[in-house]
Design a protein around this motif. Structure first.
Motif, PDB file in Angstrom:
ATOM      1  N   GLY A  72     -10.227   8.110  -2.684  1.00 53.78           N
ATOM      2  CA  GLY A  72     -10.296   6.764  -2.117  1.00 53.78           C
ATOM      3  C   GLY A  72     -11.734   6.269  -2.027  1.00 53.78           C
ATOM      4  O   GLY A  72     -12.008   5.101  -2.307  1.00 53.78           O
ATOM      5  N   LEU A  73     -12.645   7.146  -1.635  1.00 53.03           N
ATOM      6  CA  LEU A  73     -14.052   6.744  -1.569  1.00 53.03           C
ATOM      7  C   LEU A  73     -14.575   6.372  -2.942  1.00 53.03           C
ATOM      8  O   LEU A  73     -15.327   5.396  -3.090  1.00 53.03           O
ATOM      9  N   LEU A  74     -14.222   7.120  -3.948  1.00 53.01           N
ATOM     10  CA  LEU A  74     -14.696   6.811  -5.304  1.00 53.01           C
ATOM     11  C   LEU A  74     -14.231   5.426  -5.751  1.00 53.01           C
ATOM     12  O   LEU A  74     -14.970   4.709  -6.428  1.00 53.01           O
ATOM     13  N   ALA A  75     -13.030   5.056  -5.344  1.00 55.35           N
ATOM     14  CA  ALA A  75     -12.499   3.728  -5.677  1.00 55.35           C
ATOM     15  C   ALA A  75     -12.903   2.670  -4.659  1.00 55.35           C
ATOM     16  O   ALA A  75     -12.716   1.483  -4.902  1.00 55.35           O
ATOM     17  N   GLY A  76     -13.439   3.100  -3.545  1.00 52.66           N
ATOM     18  CA  GLY A  76     -13.776   2.151  -2.484  1.00 52.66           C
ATOM     19  C   GLY A  76     -12.543   1.637  -1.771  1.00 52.66           C
ATOM     20  O   GLY A  76     -12.509   0.502  -1.308  1.00 52.66           O
ATOM     21  N   PHE A  77     -11.527   2.468  -1.644  1.00 51.60           N
ATOM     22  CA  PHE A  77     -10.273   2.086  -1.012  1.00 51.60           C
ATOM     23  C   PHE A  77     -10.121   2.799   0.324  1.00 51.60           C
ATOM     24  O   PHE A  77     -10.208   4.019   0.390  1.00 51.60           O
ATOM     25  N   SER A 132     -20.680  -0.031   7.702  1.00 52.50           N
ATOM     26  CA  SER A 132     -20.985  -1.025   6.666  1.00 52.50           C
ATOM     27  C   SER A 132     -19.809  -1.353   5.767  1.00 52.50           C
ATOM     28  O   SER A 132     -19.742  -2.435   5.196  1.00 52.50           O
ATOM     29  N   GLY A 133     -18.913  -0.408   5.573  1.00 51.11           N
ATOM     30  CA  GLY A 133     -17.832  -0.607   4.617  1.00 51.11           C
ATOM     31  C   GLY A 133     -18.211  -0.069   3.257  1.00 51.11           C
ATOM     32  O   GLY A 133     -19.232   0.598   3.095  1.00 51.11           O
ATOM     33  N   ALA A 134     -17.394  -0.377   2.267  1.00 52.14           N
ATOM     34  CA  ALA A 134     -17.499   0.223   0.935  1.00 52.14           C
ATOM     35  C   ALA A 134     -18.603  -0.355   0.067  1.00 52.14           C
ATOM     36  O   ALA A 134     -19.049   0.279  -0.875  1.00 52.14           O
TER      37      ALA A 134
END
Length: 148
Positions: A72-77, A132-134
């Motif tokens: 999910g982090l890699l996709a920013g989800f 901060s978010g993605a």
């Protein structure tokens, strides 16, 4: 719901998010799939529940959280959710396993276990992402724009 996906436009968030995802992926893959010398799902569940005495649901959430959270982090989800999850997982790892071994990692094999310096870095990076978010190039940003 909007606060979960809302993000800034910074490159620093992208760098932190992608690097944390890349670093955490092998740990999750060890636990879920047995890759990179890991024990896989059954072995990790057994270790967490029988040797460490964790409830099965906690063991399951750690395994699933590290693997799917890193993707999910890699996709920013679901970056904020994953960041909060990683903070909880790392605090749990420090308290249940690493605190007695001190701060430093076991670089020279002279300690009986690993210290918690790595875990503190994951907590700090996760806290920054939680705030901060993605950042740019993220699914969260696209979802946030559609919700606006």
């Amino acid at each position: 719901m909007k606060a979960l996906f809302q993000t800034d436009e910074s490159w620093s968030s992208v760098i932190l998010r992608v690097m944390l995802g890349l670093v955490m992926f092998p740990h999750g893959a060890q636990k879920l799939l047995g890759w990179f010398g890991g024990f896989g799902f059954d072995g990790t569940m057994g270790f967490f529940t029988q040797k460490m005495g964790l409830p099965w649901i906690v063991a399951f959430l750690v395994i699933v959280g590290e693997f799917f959270g890193s993707l999910g982090l890699l996709a920013g989800f679901l970056t904020r959710f994953t960041a909060a999850s990683f903070i909880v997982i790392m605090l749990g790892a420090i308290i249940t396993s690493h605190l007695p071994h001190g701060f430093f990692m076991n670089w020279f094999g002279q300690q009986q276990g690993e210290g918690y310096e790595y875990h503190l870095l994951v907590i700090a990076i996760s806290a920054a992402l939680f705030l901060s978010g993605a950042g740019k190039w993220s699914a969260d940003r696209l979802i946030s724009e559609r919700m606006a």
